[in-house]
Design a protein around this motif. Structure first.
Motif, PDB file in Angstrom:
ATOM      1  N   ALA A  66       0.834  -1.215   0.000  1.00  0.00           N
ATOM      2  CA  ALA A  66       0.000   0.000   0.000  1.00  0.00           C
ATOM      3  C   ALA A  66       0.864   1.258   0.000  1.00  0.00           C
ATOM      4  CB  ALA A  66      -0.897  -0.003   1.241  1.00  0.00           C
ATOM      5  N   THR A  99       0.946   9.947  10.165  1.00  0.00           N
ATOM      6  CA  THR A  99       0.102   8.753  10.333  1.00  0.00           C
ATOM      7  C   THR A  99       0.957   7.690  11.032  1.00  0.00           C
ATOM      8  OG1 THR A  99       0.841   7.914   8.216  1.00  0.00           O
ATOM      9  CG2 THR A  99      -1.233   9.147   8.232  1.00  0.00           C
ATOM     10  N   ARG A 100       0.308   6.609  11.459  1.00  0.00           N
ATOM     11  CA  ARG A 100       1.097   5.526  12.038  1.00  0.00           C
ATOM     12  C   ARG A 100       1.681   4.688  10.910  1.00  0.00           C
ATOM     13  NH1 ARG A 100      -1.664   3.238  17.423  1.00  0.00           N
ATOM     14  NH2 ARG A 100      -3.708   3.669  16.540  1.00  0.00           N
ATOM     15  N   ASP A 101       2.913   4.254  11.067  1.00  0.00           N
ATOM     16  CA  ASP A 101       3.565   3.439  10.043  1.00  0.00           C
ATOM     17  C   ASP A 101       3.186   1.968  10.271  1.00  0.00           C
ATOM     18  OD1 ASP A 101       5.340   1.965   8.442  1.00  0.00           O
ATOM     19  OD2 ASP A 101       6.773   3.626   8.429  1.00  0.00           O
ATOM     20  N   VAL A 102       2.318   1.472   9.402  1.00  0.00           N
ATOM     21  CA  VAL A 102       1.792   0.108   9.544  1.00  0.00           C
ATOM     22  C   VAL A 102       2.936  -0.903   9.492  1.00  0.00           C
ATOM     23  CG1 VAL A 102       0.071  -1.523   8.655  1.00  0.00           C
ATOM     24  CG2 VAL A 102      -0.220   0.929   8.215  1.00  0.00           C
ATOM     25  N   LEU A 103       3.796  -0.731   8.501  1.00  0.00           N
ATOM     26  CA  LEU A 103       4.879  -1.698   8.288  1.00  0.00           C
ATOM     27  C   LEU A 103       5.872  -1.672   9.445  1.00  0.00           C
ATOM     28  CD1 LEU A 103       6.113  -3.774   6.395  1.00  0.00           C
ATOM     29  CD2 LEU A 103       7.232  -1.932   5.158  1.00  0.00           C
ATOM     30  N   GLY A 138       8.405  -5.329   2.462  1.00  0.00           N
ATOM     31  CA  GLY A 138       7.911  -3.966   2.243  1.00  0.00           C
ATOM     32  C   GLY A 138       8.132  -3.543   0.807  1.00  0.00           C
ATOM     33  N   PHE A 139       7.573  -2.422   0.467  1.00  0.00           N
ATOM     34  CA  PHE A 139       7.836  -1.786  -0.814  1.00  0.00           C
ATOM     35  C   PHE A 139       8.553  -0.463  -0.543  1.00  0.00           C
ATOM     36  CE2 PHE A 139       5.919  -3.405  -4.808  1.00  0.00           C
ATOM     37  CZ  PHE A 139       5.472  -4.627  -4.323  1.00  0.00           C
ATOM     38  N   ALA A 140       9.378  -0.052  -1.456  1.00  0.00           N
ATOM     39  CA  ALA A 140       9.996   1.262  -1.311  1.00  0.00           C
ATOM     40  C   ALA A 140       9.852   1.992  -2.629  1.00  0.00           C
ATOM     41  CB  ALA A 140      11.462   1.112  -0.944  1.00  0.00           C
ATOM     42  N   LEU A 141       9.307   3.169  -2.550  1.00  0.00           N
ATOM     43  CA  LEU A 141       9.209   4.006  -3.748  1.00  0.00           C
ATOM     44  C   LEU A 141      10.195   5.149  -3.550  1.00  0.00           C
ATOM     45  CD1 LEU A 141       7.684   4.549  -6.387  1.00  0.00           C
ATOM     46  CD2 LEU A 141       6.216   6.054  -5.092  1.00  0.00           C
ATOM     47  N   GLU A 142      11.222   5.162  -4.373  1.00  0.00           N
ATOM     48  CA  GLU A 142      12.284   6.141  -4.181  1.00  0.00           C
ATOM     49  C   GLU A 142      12.506   6.950  -5.450  1.00  0.00           C
ATOM     50  OE1 GLU A 142      13.453   6.458  -1.219  1.00  0.00           O
ATOM     51  OE2 GLU A 142      12.767   4.583  -0.331  1.00  0.00           O
ATOM     52  N   LYS A 189      12.770  -1.025   9.447  1.00  0.00           N
ATOM     53  CA  LYS A 189      11.430  -1.609   9.642  1.00  0.00           C
ATOM     54  C   LYS A 189      11.491  -3.112   9.931  1.00  0.00           C
ATOM     55  CE  LYS A 189       9.188   1.999   6.880  1.00  0.00           C
ATOM     56  NZ  LYS A 189       7.934   2.449   6.301  1.00  0.00           N
TER      57      LYS A 189
HETATM   58  N1  CTP Z   1       4.201   2.086   4.965  1.00  0.00           N
HETATM   59  C1  CTP Z   1       3.248   1.735   5.905  1.00  0.00           C
HETATM   60  N2  CTP Z   1       2.658   2.708   6.656  1.00  0.00           N
HETATM   61  C2  CTP Z   1       2.977   4.007   6.485  1.00  0.00           C
HETATM   62  C3  CTP Z   1       3.937   4.375   5.514  1.00  0.00           C
HETATM   63  C4  CTP Z   1       4.523   3.380   4.755  1.00  0.00           C
HETATM   64  O1  CTP Z   1       2.947   0.562   6.066  1.00  0.00           O
HETATM   65  N3  CTP Z   1       2.375   4.929   7.224  1.00  0.00           N
HETATM   66  C5  CTP Z   1       4.840   1.013   4.202  1.00  0.00           C
HETATM   67  C6  CTP Z   1       4.495   0.982   2.727  1.00  0.00           C
HETATM   68  O2  CTP Z   1       3.387   0.154   2.484  1.00  0.00           O
HETATM   69  C7  CTP Z   1       5.773   0.406   2.109  1.00  0.00           C
HETATM   70  C8  CTP Z   1       6.874   0.865   3.041  1.00  0.00           C
HETATM   71  O3  CTP Z   1       6.221   1.240   4.249  1.00  0.00           O
HETATM   72  O4  CTP Z   1       5.774  -1.002   2.142  1.00  0.00           O
HETATM   73  C9  CTP Z   1       7.706   1.997   2.568  1.00  0.00           C
HETATM   74  O5  CTP Z   1       6.907   3.060   2.150  1.00  0.00           O
HETATM   75  P1  CTP Z   1       7.561   4.360   1.552  1.00  0.00           P
HETATM   76  O6  CTP Z   1       6.478   5.354   1.274  1.00  0.00           O
HETATM   77  O7  CTP Z   1       8.503   4.028   0.424  1.00  0.00           O
HETATM   78  O8  CTP Z   1       8.477   4.848   2.709  1.00  0.00           O
HETATM   79  P2  CTP Z   1       8.174   5.584   4.036  1.00  0.00           P
HETATM   80  O9  CTP Z   1       8.444   4.645   5.156  1.00  0.00           O
HETATM   81  O10 CTP Z   1       6.819   6.200   3.988  1.00  0.00           O
HETATM   82  O11 CTP Z   1       9.318   6.667   4.040  1.00  0.00           O
HETATM   83  P3  CTP Z   1       9.588   7.888   2.999  1.00  0.00           P
HETATM   84  O12 CTP Z   1       8.246   8.291   2.478  1.00  0.00           O
HETATM   85  O13 CTP Z   1      10.230   8.894   3.856  1.00  0.00           O
HETATM   86  O14 CTP Z   1      10.489   7.322   1.954  1.00  0.00           O
END
Ligand code: CTP
Length: 401
Positions: free
Chosen positions: A278, A307-311, A325-329, A344
């Motif tokens: 997500a 928000t809370r970080d689910v992962l 996890g996924f990372a969009l960079e 994480k």
């Molecule tokens: N993720 C999540 N909950 C959040 C933010 C991110 O579970 N509140 C999860 C995403 O589903 C994904 C991973 O964390 O698997 C990385 O998401 P990403 O947007 O690339 O990174 P962030 O942790 O949000 O950090 P940043 O935006 O600073 O790169």
């Protein structure tokens, strides 16, 4: 997608009263995406018409070794029919048919086809009480099982004779469900629970506005379908999107990061593999208007909170789970992705870069790099998200052998 989808299924119908239920079997198989052809014994035609079956299956129904075509007899090639099938279901299988199968009494097209096919054969016996219990029939069932045929159980209830007991053909739904379970049982993720988050989250500003992102959910849904194809019990927690998931997938629709957080954490402990695909919003408005904000209000800014970080929180709870996890960079992609594995507590991360043409949000394709926690980097070519999902699961499976 059902495990029966795309399968070529031959239905063999023999002459018992339960044959009247076979059109339902055809419909159920077709509704799960299978192609169905039918071979029936001449006696079965007294219980269900070939016209009904050919209409439902969209194929001619075969019941004799030859038939007349333009004044000429043509051979109904039982060998070709047997070789066509991925799976042969004989339902109902009468006492006569069971015996003919065991003793290769090739006196009708159904038995000739059975003796010619190499695929898995399922048999749904149907008999009256004492016939089913008769040692001769029990011996035939035992023999069929011994040679690897999959003989299903029988139902219990009122029988055509008026007796009550064991012998009825299983109900069509139960036949399909037993076959489906059996086909799944050899799949690599059978018995495993897979949890996937997908899509965007919408963080409300007021009753009509929100902060969101362009995620379509396509990658997460493709992963859920692939997990299902591999035999897993799949839970999909999806943010707002227009996609449909197969009925076997336990889908929950959420809107906000907070809702996704609670549902994901609730399902986390029981899961074996968890993939966070997500695009969860990182920020949400701190104050949500309970009425639409009017333009006269001349609002200057929206105050945001995290928000809370689910992962991240799933990583803290991790025990047996394989967590991806996924990372969009957009810059320092690999280093940032590896950093996320550590921060994480992940087993692997799937990196997708917005710099790659044809990859990322909304499009049907993606170009990803799979990085495991030992920092082994496996890049993949640009391909459809369906194929990317296959690549990701083949990596996960190879790490969990
Ligand atoms: N993720 C999540 N909950 C959040 C933010 C991110 O579970 N509140 C999860 C995403 O589903 C994904 C991973 O964390 O698997 C990385 O998401 P990403 O947007 O690339 O990174 P962030 O942790 O949000 O950090 P940043 O935006 O600073 O790169």
């Amino acid at each position: 997608m059902s495990v029966l989808s795309g399968k070529k299924i031959l239905l063999g119908i023999s002459g018992g009263i339960a044959a009247y239920k076979t059109p339902i079997i055809v419909r159920l198989l077709k509704s799960q995406g299978a192609e169905v052809k039918i071979v029936m014994t001449p006696a079965a035609k007294d219980f269900v018409t070939p016209l009904t079956l050919s209409t439902l299956s969209n194929h001619p129904v075969y019941s004799t070794f030859t038939e007349q075509l333009h004044d000429n007899p043509v051979w109904n090639d039982h060998v070709k029919l047997g070789k066509w099938a991925d799976l042969f279901l004989i339902a109902p299988a009468t006492s006569n048919t069971l015996s003919a199968m065991v003793h290769s009494k090739c006196n009708n097209l159904l038995i000739a086809t059975y003796l010619s096919c190499n695929c898995t054969v399922y048999v749904a016996p149907a008999m009256d009480l004492d016939m089913y219990e008769h040692p001769a029939n029990q011996q035939n069932i035992k023999e069929l099982k011994r040679i690897g045929k999959k003989v299903l159980s029988v139902g219990e209830g009122f029988l055509a004779s008026g007796l009550f007991g064991k012998g009825r053909m299983l109900e069509p739904e139960e036949i399909i469900s037993q076959i489906t379970e059996d086909l799944k049982s050899v799949l690599p993720l059978y018995g495993k629970k897979v949890l996937i988050t997908a899509g965007p989250t919408f963080e409300p500003i007021d009753p009509v506005r929100f902060i969101g992102n362009y995620s379509s959910g396509k990658m997460g849904f493709a992963l859920a379908e692939e997990a299902c194809q591999l035999g897993a019990n799949v839970t999909l927690i999806s943010g707002p999107c227009v996609l449909e998931a197969s009925p076997e997938i336990n889908r929950y629709n959420i809107s906000t990061a907070e809702e996704m957080y609670h549902l994901a954490l609730d399902h986390f402990t029981e899961s074996d593999i968890v993939i966070a695909a997500a695009a969860v919003a990182d920020f949400k408005p701190l104050y949500v208007g309970d009425q639409k904000i009017k333009k006269e209000s001349e609002i200057q800014s929206i105050q945001l909170g995290k928000t809370r970080d689910v992962l991240y929180d799933m990583g803290k709870l991790k025990q047996k789970q394989f967590l991806v996890g996924f990372a969009l960079e957009t810059e320092n992609e690999t280093d940032n992705a590896i950093q996320k594995i550590k921060s994480k507590n992940l087993d692997a991360i799937v990196l997708n870069s917005l710099n790659d043409h044809g990859a990322g949000f909304s499009v049907d394709s993606n170009k990803v790099t799979y990085i495991d926690k030992n920092e082994i980097i496996t890049p993949f070519e640009l391909k459809s998200k369906i194929l990317v999902a296959k690549d990701i699961f083949s990596q996960i499976l190879s790490e969990n052998e």
